[in-house]
Design a protein around this motif. Structure first.
Motif, PDB file in Angstrom:
ATOM      1  N   SER A  69       0.333  -1.249   0.825  1.00  0.00           N
ATOM      2  CA  SER A  69       0.201   0.061   1.472  1.00  0.00           C
ATOM      3  C   SER A  69      -1.272   0.458   1.427  1.00  0.00           C
ATOM      4  CB  SER A  69       1.036   1.121   0.736  1.00  0.00           C
ATOM      5  OG  SER A  69       0.474   1.364  -0.541  1.00  0.00           O
ATOM      6  N   GLY A  70      -1.585   1.535   2.130  1.00  0.00           N
ATOM      7  CA  GLY A  70      -2.955   2.042   2.068  1.00  0.00           C
ATOM      8  C   GLY A  70      -3.321   2.489   0.665  1.00  0.00           C
ATOM      9  N   MET A  71      -2.378   3.176  -0.009  1.00  0.00           N
ATOM     10  CA  MET A  71      -2.670   3.656  -1.358  1.00  0.00           C
ATOM     11  C   MET A  71      -2.885   2.500  -2.332  1.00  0.00           C
ATOM     12  SD  MET A  71      -3.066   6.708  -0.881  1.00  0.00           S
ATOM     13  CE  MET A  71      -3.724   6.832  -2.531  1.00  0.00           C
ATOM     14  N   PHE A 127      -7.721  12.114   2.134  1.00  0.00           N
ATOM     15  CA  PHE A 127      -6.255  12.053   2.202  1.00  0.00           C
ATOM     16  C   PHE A 127      -5.689  12.548   0.861  1.00  0.00           C
ATOM     17  CE2 PHE A 127      -2.331   9.361   1.908  1.00  0.00           C
ATOM     18  CZ  PHE A 127      -1.678   9.907   2.993  1.00  0.00           C
ATOM     19  N   GLU A 175     -14.049   9.191   3.743  1.00  0.00           N
ATOM     20  CA  GLU A 175     -13.075   8.962   4.811  1.00  0.00           C
ATOM     21  C   GLU A 175     -13.602   9.746   6.001  1.00  0.00           C
ATOM     22  OE1 GLU A 175      -9.139  10.100   3.344  1.00  0.00           O
ATOM     23  OE2 GLU A 175      -8.794  11.030   5.281  1.00  0.00           O
ATOM     24  N   ASP A 206     -12.774   4.755   3.916  1.00  0.00           N
ATOM     25  CA  ASP A 206     -11.417   4.673   4.444  1.00  0.00           C
ATOM     26  C   ASP A 206     -11.542   4.813   5.962  1.00  0.00           C
ATOM     27  OD1 ASP A 206      -8.833   5.292   5.357  1.00  0.00           O
ATOM     28  OD2 ASP A 206      -8.275   6.266   3.472  1.00  0.00           O
ATOM     29  N   CYS A 211      -9.291   4.494   8.321  1.00  0.00           N
ATOM     30  CA  CYS A 211      -7.963   4.645   8.907  1.00  0.00           C
ATOM     31  C   CYS A 211      -7.993   5.322  10.270  1.00  0.00           C
ATOM     32  CB  CYS A 211      -7.135   5.466   7.920  1.00  0.00           C
ATOM     33  SG  CYS A 211      -5.523   5.882   8.485  1.00  0.00           S
ATOM     34  N   SER A 227      -5.295   2.059   5.632  1.00  0.00           N
ATOM     35  CA  SER A 227      -3.860   2.188   5.623  1.00  0.00           C
ATOM     36  C   SER A 227      -3.436   1.531   6.929  1.00  0.00           C
ATOM     37  CB  SER A 227      -3.451   3.663   5.595  1.00  0.00           C
ATOM     38  OG  SER A 227      -2.070   3.738   5.887  1.00  0.00           O
ATOM     39  N   THR A 273      -0.633   1.037   7.837  1.00  0.00           N
ATOM     40  CA  THR A 273       0.548   1.790   8.250  1.00  0.00           C
ATOM     41  C   THR A 273       0.283   2.630   9.493  1.00  0.00           C
ATOM     42  OG1 THR A 273       0.857   2.040   5.861  1.00  0.00           O
ATOM     43  CG2 THR A 273       2.286   3.353   7.281  1.00  0.00           C
ATOM     44  N   LYS A 274      -0.950   3.031   9.682  1.00  0.00           N
ATOM     45  CA  LYS A 274      -1.276   3.966  10.764  1.00  0.00           C
ATOM     46  C   LYS A 274      -1.593   3.186  12.040  1.00  0.00           C
ATOM     47  CE  LYS A 274      -0.622   6.898   7.496  1.00  0.00           C
ATOM     48  NZ  LYS A 274      -1.698   7.360   6.639  1.00  0.00           N
TER      49      LYS A 274
HETATM   50  C1  LIG Z   1      -1.840   7.390   5.233  1.00  0.00           C
HETATM   51  C2  LIG Z   1      -3.205   7.311   4.703  1.00  0.00           C
HETATM   52  C3  LIG Z   1      -3.482   6.631   3.505  1.00  0.00           C
HETATM   53  C4  LIG Z   1      -2.395   6.022   2.648  1.00  0.00           C
HETATM   54  O1  LIG Z   1      -1.766   4.971   3.297  1.00  0.00           O
HETATM   55  P1  LIG Z   1      -0.264   4.493   2.973  1.00  0.00           P
HETATM   56  O2  LIG Z   1      -0.151   3.274   3.813  1.00  0.00           O
HETATM   57  O3  LIG Z   1       0.642   5.618   3.371  1.00  0.00           O
HETATM   58  O4  LIG Z   1      -0.192   4.213   1.536  1.00  0.00           O
HETATM   59  C5  LIG Z   1      -4.779   6.555   3.082  1.00  0.00           C
HETATM   60  N1  LIG Z   1      -5.783   7.118   3.786  1.00  0.00           N
HETATM   61  C6  LIG Z   1      -5.563   7.785   4.936  1.00  0.00           C
HETATM   62  C7  LIG Z   1      -6.698   8.379   5.668  1.00  0.00           C
HETATM   63  C8  LIG Z   1      -4.273   7.904   5.435  1.00  0.00           C
HETATM   64  O5  LIG Z   1      -4.059   8.587   6.567  1.00  0.00           O
END
Ligand SMILES: *Cc1c(COP(=O)(O)O)cnc(C)c1O
Length: 392
Positions: free
Chosen positions: A85-87, A111, A154, A183, A185, A205, A207-208
């Protein structure tokens, strides 16, 4: 042919692919937790690291490796380590490069979970953090202590889209031997490549936008091998590994990343311009608008404004909730980076647990709404927002 000579859209579909003996055209999904060896000697050589190759999927998997190589190519990085995951990418970066007694300087608009990780979890391991305003380079420098090891930022920030000057902050950090992690993202490597601006490490992340279709979790740390190697050592022992299935989904996500982020960013600019002229809107926060206080800086380090637009409606929380509640198309969710446009009221969701005073200090007003623009037609997004903006 060198990967570094190729354009981003080419890298997005081609970089990192390793075909098996079967000659599959698409990237293969290797669902296996371990790998077999031809002999006892080969097993020994793989375990000792004398021979390169897969051993066990906590350490490496061919599908995960393809994703890592593709993302590294897009970021212009020597190497990439993928995480679950991002975290976990941020955690891995910190535990790979910091120890008890070390200190982080970070922007106060990070975040929420990142701030919690630094403030409540790493602090218990003796790693402390000072937060400073994203845009105030002098404050970053003033926060440096002899034990400062990391600048973490970020940019643009969420939800106010404040821009950190990556070149300036990297210059300050490097004078003091401090690592800079960004970061990335919100921009993705399509719009911003922090390593080229002077940063040492990039975290994602996935995920995004990298997945971009709201399906799986994932993360990554990109940078020079001498720095990612430490992250890999942490990962192979601590285990926040990206699953092969998620890596396969993310590989496919990367193929359309450029098309998606450019289209979503263009729509975001159109929407921001429209919102800025709307009589019910007090203020719009979008780096692509000339009215953004750091527009010039943003355009010097990003190719476009990105797909996140925040705006403050007149009438505070009641008016903001009215906009949310009249949406018939937009998804009411705090997630972002999807092809489907999402709308969030930060003061009562993502930033709801911080005190009203802290929220006000951070500039998160009760009338603020955040839109993560997707791939729908802009006129349909506008029509959806108009329902609540004009409602009596
Ligand atoms: C969502 C997010 C994270 C964390 O990512 P996960 O994949 O949810 O663990 C970290 N940084 C930013 C900027 C995010 O938007």
């Amino acid at each position: 042919m060198e990967w570094s000579d190729l354009q981003l859209e080419t890298l997005a579909v081609r970089a990192g692919q390793e075909r098996s003996q079967f000659g599959e055209h698409a990237e293969a999904l290797y669902l296996t937790s371990s790998f077999v060896f031809k002999s006892a000697a080969q097993a020994a050589a793989r375990f000792s690291g004398e021979e390169e190759g897969n051993v066990y999927a906590r350490f490496s998997n061919p599908t995960v490796s393809m994703f890592q190589q593709r993302l590294a190519a897009l970021e212009g990085a020597e190497d990439c380590v993928a995480t679950s995951s991002g975290m976990s990418a941020i955690m891995a970066l910190c535990l790979a490069h910091l120890k008890a007694g070390d200190h982080i300087v970070a922007s106060n608009g990070l975040f929420g979970a990142t701030l919690q990780l630094f403030g409540n979890i790493l602090s218990r391991c003796g790693i402390t953090c000072t937060t400073v305003p994203q845009t105030d380079a002098a404050a970053w420098e003033a926060a440096i202590r002899p034990e400062t090891k990391l600048f973490f930022l970020e940019t643009p920030s969420n939800p106010l889209t404040q821009v950190a000057d990556v070149r300036t902050l990297s210059g300050i950090a490097h004078k003091h031997g401090i690592l800079v992690a960004v970061d990335n993202c919100f921009c993705t490597p399509i719009l911003q490549r922090p390593l080229e601006l002077g940063a040492d490490l990039v975290v994602h992340s996935a995920t995004k936008y990298l997945d971009g279709q709201g399906r799986v979790l994932g993360g990554a740390v990109c940078g020079p091998k001498k720095l990612t190697e430490e992250v890999f050592k942490y990962l192979r022992t601590a285990g926040p590994t990206l699953s092969a299935f998620n890596a396969w989904v993310l590989l496919k996500g990367l193929e359309t990343l450029k098309l998606r982020i450019e289209a979503q960013s263009a729509s975001a600019l159109e929407l921001a311009t429209w919102l800025e002229a709307h009589p019910q809107v007090e203020r719009v926060f979008y780096p692509g608008l000339a009215s953004h206080p750091q527009h010039d800086l943003a355009m010097s380090q990003q190719k476009a404004g990105g797909a996140i637009v925040s705006f403050q409606v007149k009438g505070g929380k009641e008016a903001a909730w009215k906009v949310v509640d009249h949406c018939q198309l937009l998804s009411i969710t705090a997630n972002l980076g999807d092809t489907k446009t999402t709308i969030t009221h930060p003061a009562t969701t993502t930033h709801g647990r911080i005190s009203p005073e802290a929220r006000a200090a951070a500039g998160i007003s009760d009338g603020l709404l955040r839109i993560a623009v997707g791939l729908e037609a802009v006129q349909d997004i506008q029509a959806d927002l108009t329902r609540g903006l004009v409602a009596g």
